[in-house]
Design an enzyme around this catalytic site. Sequence first.
Site, mmCIF file in Angstrom:
data_model
loop_
_atom_site.group_PDB
_atom_site.id
_atom_site.type_symbol
_atom_site.label_atom_id
_atom_site.label_comp_id
_atom_site.label_asym_id
_atom_site.label_seq_id
_atom_site.Cartn_x
_atom_site.Cartn_y
_atom_site.Cartn_z
ATOM 1 N N TYR A 180 0.827 -17.148 -13.272
ATOM 2 C CA TYR A 180 1.711 -18.012 -14.018
ATOM 3 C C TYR A 180 0.994 -18.645 -15.327
ATOM 4 O O TYR A 180 1.607 -18.588 -16.049
ATOM 5 C CB TYR A 180 1.877 -19.131 -12.869
ATOM 6 N N LYS A 239 2.606 -18.171 -18.819
ATOM 7 C CA LYS A 239 2.882 -19.356 -19.442
ATOM 8 C C LYS A 239 2.169 -19.604 -21.031
ATOM 9 O O LYS A 239 2.826 -20.046 -21.886
ATOM 10 C CB LYS A 239 2.754 -20.599 -18.790
ATOM 11 N N LYS A 287 -24.068 -36.340 -53.173
ATOM 12 C CA LYS A 287 -22.749 -36.692 -53.818
ATOM 13 C C LYS A 287 -21.728 -37.446 -53.029
ATOM 14 O O LYS A 287 -20.337 -37.606 -53.392
ATOM 15 C CB LYS A 287 -22.065 -35.521 -54.617
ATOM 16 N N HIS A 308 -12.923 -11.912 -55.839
ATOM 17 C CA HIS A 308 -12.601 -11.347 -57.369
ATOM 18 C C HIS A 308 -11.563 -9.929 -57.467
ATOM 19 O O HIS A 308 -11.487 -9.707 -58.413
ATOM 20 C CB HIS A 308 -13.814 -11.146 -58.098
HETATM 21 P P1 NAI Z 1 13.091 -25.520 -10.803
HETATM 22 O O1 NAI Z 1 12.949 -24.437 -10.011
HETATM 23 O O2 NAI Z 1 13.991 -26.856 -10.436
HETATM 24 O O3 NAI Z 1 14.370 -24.845 -12.187
HETATM 25 C C1 NAI Z 1 14.100 -23.587 -12.340
HETATM 26 C C2 NAI Z 1 15.166 -22.794 -12.436
HETATM 27 O O4 NAI Z 1 15.284 -21.615 -12.780
HETATM 28 C C3 NAI Z 1 15.961 -22.663 -11.043
HETATM 29 O O5 NAI Z 1 17.099 -23.364 -10.832
HETATM 30 C C4 NAI Z 1 15.889 -21.172 -10.594
HETATM 31 O O6 NAI Z 1 17.195 -21.060 -9.873
HETATM 32 C C5 NAI Z 1 16.122 -20.509 -12.036
HETATM 33 N N1 NAI Z 1 15.701 -19.210 -12.362
HETATM 34 C C6 NAI Z 1 14.658 -18.547 -11.427
HETATM 35 N N2 NAI Z 1 14.679 -17.396 -11.953
HETATM 36 C C7 NAI Z 1 15.843 -17.005 -12.599
HETATM 37 C C8 NAI Z 1 16.040 -15.864 -13.223
HETATM 38 N N3 NAI Z 1 15.618 -14.767 -13.323
HETATM 39 N N4 NAI Z 1 17.206 -16.059 -14.157
HETATM 40 C C9 NAI Z 1 17.771 -17.326 -14.430
HETATM 41 N N5 NAI Z 1 17.537 -18.328 -13.732
HETATM 42 C C10 NAI Z 1 16.418 -18.420 -13.033
HETATM 43 O O7 NAI Z 1 11.886 -25.786 -11.549
HETATM 44 P P2 NAI Z 1 11.408 -26.854 -12.775
HETATM 45 O O8 NAI Z 1 10.469 -27.443 -12.431
HETATM 46 O O9 NAI Z 1 12.551 -27.454 -13.401
HETATM 47 O O10 NAI Z 1 11.029 -26.020 -13.670
HETATM 48 C C11 NAI Z 1 11.682 -25.658 -15.183
HETATM 49 C C12 NAI Z 1 10.651 -24.769 -15.855
HETATM 50 O O11 NAI Z 1 9.469 -25.846 -16.390
HETATM 51 C C13 NAI Z 1 10.059 -23.447 -15.286
HETATM 52 O O12 NAI Z 1 9.915 -22.627 -16.475
HETATM 53 C C14 NAI Z 1 8.556 -24.252 -14.903
HETATM 54 O O13 NAI Z 1 7.683 -23.157 -14.648
HETATM 55 C C15 NAI Z 1 8.300 -25.199 -15.925
HETATM 56 N N6 NAI Z 1 7.414 -25.904 -15.661
HETATM 57 C C16 NAI Z 1 7.703 -27.140 -14.829
HETATM 58 C C17 NAI Z 1 6.774 -28.279 -14.350
HETATM 59 C C18 NAI Z 1 7.249 -29.438 -13.691
HETATM 60 O O14 NAI Z 1 6.367 -30.233 -13.332
HETATM 61 N N7 NAI Z 1 8.260 -29.156 -12.928
HETATM 62 C C19 NAI Z 1 5.352 -27.877 -14.830
HETATM 63 C C20 NAI Z 1 5.168 -26.997 -15.872
HETATM 64 C C21 NAI Z 1 6.357 -26.039 -16.270
#
Ligand code: NAI
Length: 737
Positions: free
Chosen positions: A162, A166, A436, A516
């Site tokens: 991951y 990322k 300077k 140059h």
């Molecule tokens: P989430 O799991 O709630 O949302 C991700 C969504 O992507 C899901 O609804 C899933 O069905 C969809 N998905 C997965 N594979 C897919 C595909 N091949 N095609 C279309 N849709 C697909 O997770 P969250 O937390 O909302 O994450 C959103 C983004 O933020 C992700 O990329 C995650 O890696 C990133 N992220 C989230 C953090 C957090 O604290 N929540 C921290 C760092 C990054």
Amino acid sequence: MSLSFEGKVVLVTGAGGGLGREYALAFAARGASVVVNDLGADTKGGGKSSAAADKVVEEIRAKGGKAVANYDSVEDGEKLIQTALDTFGRIDIVVNNAGILRDRSFARTSDLDWDLIQRIHLRGSFLVTRAAWNHMKNQKFGRIIMTASAAGIYGNFGQANYSAAKLGMLGLANTLAIEGRKYNIYCNTIAPVAGSRLTETVMPPDLVASLKPEYVAPLVLWLCHEQCQENGGLFEAGAGWIGKLRWERSQGRTVRQKNNPVTPEAVRDQWDRICDFTNATKPANVQESLQSVVSVLSQVESESEAGAIPTAAAASVAPGAGIDPTQAVGQKLPATSFSFTQTQCILYALGVGMSTKDPDHLRFLYEGHPDFSCLPTFGVIPSQSSMMGGGLSSVPGLNIDFTQVLHGEQYLELYKPLPTSGTLTSESAIADVLDKGSGAVILLDVNTYSGGELVCYNQFSVFVVGAGGFGGRRSSEKAKAPLPPPKRAPDAVVIDSTTRDQAALYRLSGDWNPLHIDPSFAALGGFKSPILHGLCSFGFAGRHVLKQFANNDPSRFKAIKVRFAKPVIPGQSLQTEMWKEGNRIHMQCKVKETGAVVLAGAYVDLHETAEASPQSPAQGGGLQSELVFAEIGRRIKDSGSELVKKVNAVFGWEITKDGKRAAQWTIDLKNGSGSVHKGPYSGKVDVTFTVSDEDFMEVVMGKLVPQKAFFAGKLKVKGNVMLSQKLEVILKDYAKL
Ligand code: NAI
């Protein structure tokens, strides 16, 4: 004014839940038409369902917003964009948000764990964005968000796959920001923190509940708005806090020196300083990043004073306390030697713009000219090698970043006209180091000798950007200061064009810095095109004064001082303005096309007059040839008429000593019964030979055949060359002398 997205079409991937859902709702609430994409997979990428996307679309529509669902995987990038085009007729904004996790410690990460994560996050973002790219390009508007993660930025146990994907997205965004800029396509990256189904396994439940995705959405909306000019940024956001990240780089150390291998030991010995973030820089693009690397490269390559492997003394200076004048001042640099022939003198003259178009220039361009001489400003050439030999970097107490060194000023004083060939040695010492504030000035004094005799003295004044503040003196009585020109209009102005290849030609005199000649090097140094050497403009200005006020007589040239104010681009014209104040000619040199002053506070000091010069041709005492001419005179008295019949010509002689005319003689074997005169001849001379006193003797002694001497450049002939065949008749009997 509130930020509206009316008329904009937004695709949010993975918008069926978590952060994506919040983005979709927020965009729709502000008037955007939203494509709500979600595969409806589980957190590991398994399964498929339309429910998640449908639910969000319903929510939006219920509030009167415009939305359409798309259930494709981001791996089918085209299809997602097609939904936007089919439903809303365009695509303006893409938020790459979809994601899954397959956390494993590295050793247990399977191929599938690795591949799936790369495919969904990195490759999926690539495919979706590429499908949208041309539409954005054509409409000259686009906003793209990449979703990275703290795991990628900092690393996180169990997330090798991951983390790699990322930060791969950040790399992708960095380049899209550059490629998209001119089409008004901006790409930014966020690393969000929010409670979601992805984080509920790693965060305590109350934290998941309090880190609401809605706290992150406003950042995404702002970055996607047409008002926002941010491009290529990286932001961390969570709990309503937003911060921007950038790279920081230590000052670093150069551990390489020309002709020396870089060793791991040198790296080890410099490690603390390589890793020391005092005065760190923040390169924001490849150009800024490469600038210091390239300037080291060019300096090392041009044998200049690149920060080489420091001596033990230098290395012992604590970082930040780089300059210690008490240690540095008076330090001697290794002596250097410079061998040259007439070729270097001529090449230099061409390098500083001399041309056969001007007949006066011939004496500097043609070794056969009776007054063939070396331009006085050539005096910097033998000494520059001592500057560029890496010597400065070995001076204790000069612990500085050699990539920040600029040539600030130059002073040259000649004690005798320069020879046109020979070997000169230069001895240099640190005259002073000045503080300077914004930088340090190092004064390097270089004395250049021919044998034991002092020929010239140079003072190089180099400015080290950012090295000031060490508590040193601001000025020095040892500095040869620039002088402002008088306030009246100049007494003479010479305009001279440089050619497109001026720097290409000048560099052959020994300053090989690619700045140059190489456009990419120049660009990395912040210049639009390669710039002319400062010492080339210096040569132009010096010869302008020489011609205007000293009749091109190098023996009248005493000293020159300039301050390098601005660069010149080869092809521009130089305008030298001159003011005569006694024997001092003040000057200022501008680029004619722009009016920019390039040489400031400059002046040339001349010797009184040619007659007063110590090398006046009237002298010539102590020459071995004197005896020969005296003897020839006696013979002519005895049997002149016979010789006149045989030879029937007037021969002029220029006898030189140390490259300077030392005596003139005429052997008249045409008029009357022949005669020998010393000094300038009033009548017509058929042929003039120029030869050094030593070579003349070699010829006379029969050790050197005149023809050979001619081809070796030792004997120059002007006038009726055929008459040189008769030389033997005159000289043949003198071998016994
Ligand atoms: P989430 O799991 O709630 O949302 C991700 C969504 O992507 C899901 O609804 C899933 O069905 C969809 N998905 C997965 N594979 C897919 C595909 N091949 N095609 C279309 N849709 C697909 O997770 P969250 O937390 O909302 O994450 C959103 C983004 O933020 C992700 O990329 C995650 O890696 C990133 N992220 C989230 C953090 C957090 O604290 N929540 C921290 C760092 C990054």
